[in-house]
Write a protein that holds these residues in place. Structure first.
Motif, PDB file in Angstrom:
ATOM      1  N   GLY A  81      30.486  26.734  21.808  1.00 30.08           N
ATOM      2  CA  GLY A  81      30.543  26.180  23.164  1.00 30.08           C
ATOM      3  C   GLY A  81      30.381  24.684  23.250  1.00 30.08           C
ATOM      4  N   GLN A 119      32.448  26.356  27.002  1.00 33.86           N
ATOM      5  CA  GLN A 119      31.362  27.324  26.823  1.00 33.86           C
ATOM      6  C   GLN A 119      31.845  28.756  27.040  1.00 33.86           C
ATOM      7  N   LEU A 155      27.063  35.499  25.416  1.00 37.86           N
ATOM      8  CA  LEU A 155      26.924  35.769  23.987  1.00 37.86           C
ATOM      9  C   LEU A 155      26.016  36.981  23.853  1.00 37.86           C
ATOM     10  N   ILE A 171      26.038  28.329  26.319  1.00 40.08           N
ATOM     11  CA  ILE A 171      26.694  29.462  26.972  1.00 40.08           C
ATOM     12  C   ILE A 171      26.591  29.306  28.488  1.00 40.08           C
ATOM     13  N   CYS A 183      21.690  28.069  27.901  1.00 46.36           N
ATOM     14  CA  CYS A 183      22.480  28.970  28.734  1.00 46.36           C
ATOM     15  C   CYS A 183      22.106  28.750  30.189  1.00 46.36           C
TER      16      CYS A 183
END
Length: 357
Positions: free
Chosen positions: A104, A108, A112, A129, A148
């Protein structure tokens, strides 16, 4: 679709694009992709080992729909992985992202996922992510940042292992709404976590630094051991902290208010240069007993209590280090001083029960 008896070799410079499922049935000859590959919304299944890319100049591009890498074979990613779709890692083969194999970095993935029962996931570089990171197995991480925008979970059982290797520190950041670590964590380098909420229910071990910053609640289980404390535990942020297990660290700096979720021990092994070694800036309370077993000074800046489960001593000073209560202390039952450290009270002390002197 593409189905082969043995592995696939890419030695030329041209990019390979797969637009439907790929199945490699044999494990005798591994698959070796030496340049760039596009996986366009498919399931890639291999009984044998698979390598994507020779180095980080190659690209593993995910497009068109979610991609799953599965099968009994191991996967080694040397290429950069990008694409605005979800990536799932399943099958009992190991999955390894090499140093330089960033996930990413340009585009991205939207998620995951490491499926439950999947082989060990080893990550040696950053992953970013735009969604959730859900790792339902074991993870070894080295010198990287996991980022994330959704929730992040490591492990779905204490039998899973989260290992921070000695080569480099690991940071979890990037605005995750929550971080949940169920796996048993072993620190050979430092771990820093910043999230909207943090729950670590698996034990954490290793003579390293653990730093937690949360905008919401934080809950911890067993941190360090009496034989091998963490070098430091720092808990910061605006949310309250719940301690569901004993905590051993040579330095503790705890800013938020603390609630005991079990009868626990706070301690360290060596009286260090810091004054205090264990410092609690907020209130501390809960319907459980608290044992203090530090060799260095322990200091509570705000009110302690009510404490105690009502049976036996509610507060036990068992360490050789001094303990200072800068504010009030309230217990359900008596206070026991079995250690050699001096206790200093600077506020009122109230023992509500008569069952334990």
């Amino acid at each position: 679709t593409l189905t082969t008896a043995q592995g696939i070799t890419q030695s030329g410079t041209g990019t390979i694009t797969y637009r439907d499922n790929v199945t490699v049935n044999g494990s005798g000859t591994p698959s070796a992709y030496q340049n760039s590959v596009v996986l366009d919304g498919l399931v890639y299944t291999s009984a044998g080992a698979t390598t994507f890319g020779s180095d980080a100049t190659d690209a593993l591009t995910l497009s068109g729909g979610d991609v799953e890498l599965t099968g009994a074979g191991a996967y080694a990613m040397n290429a950069l992985t990008n694409g605005a779709v979800g990536l799932t890692l399943s099958g009992n083969g190991t999955k390894t992202f090499a140093d330089g194999a960033v996930i990413g970095g340009t585009t991205q993935p939207t998620g995951l996922t490491q499926a439950a029962g999947s082989g060990l996931l080893t990550m040696n570089d950053d992953a970013s992510i735009d969604g959730d990171i859900t790792l339902n197995g074991s993870l070894t991480a080295t010198d990287l940042t996991l980022s994330c925008t959704g929730s992040l979970a490591i492990g779905d059982a204490a039998a899973d292992a989260f290992t921070v290797s000695a080569t480099g520190a690991v940071t979890i950041a990037g605005g995750p709404t929550s971080v949940t670590i169920v796996a048993t964590t072993s620190l050979a380098n430092s771990l820093t976590v910043t999230a909207g909420a943090i729950t670590i229910s698996g034990a954490v071990s290793g003579a390293q630094a653990l730093t937690l910053t949360s905008g919401g609640p934080t809950a911890l289980a067993a941190i360090g051991t009496a034989v091998t404390p963490l070098t430091s535990l720092t808990v910061d942020g605006t949310g309250a902290l719940t301690l569901n297990g004993s905590v051993y660290a040579e330095l503790m700096t705890v800013t938020p208010n603390v609630t005991l979720g079990a009868s626990i021990t706070l301690g360290d092994l060596v009286n260090g240069a810091a004054d205090p070694d264990l410092d609690f800036a907020g209130t501390v309370g809960g319907a459980f007993d608290l044992t203090l077993a530090a060799a260095g000074e322990t200091r509570f800046q705000l009110a302690v209590g009510p404490l105690g489960d009502g049976t036996g001593a509610s507060l036990i000073q068992a360490g050789s280090g001094a303990v200072t209560f800068a504010n009030t202390v309230t217990t359900a039952q008596g206070i026991t001083q079995s250690g050699s450290g001096t206790i200093t009270y600077r506020g009122d002390v109230t023992v509500n029960g008569a069952g334990t002197p």
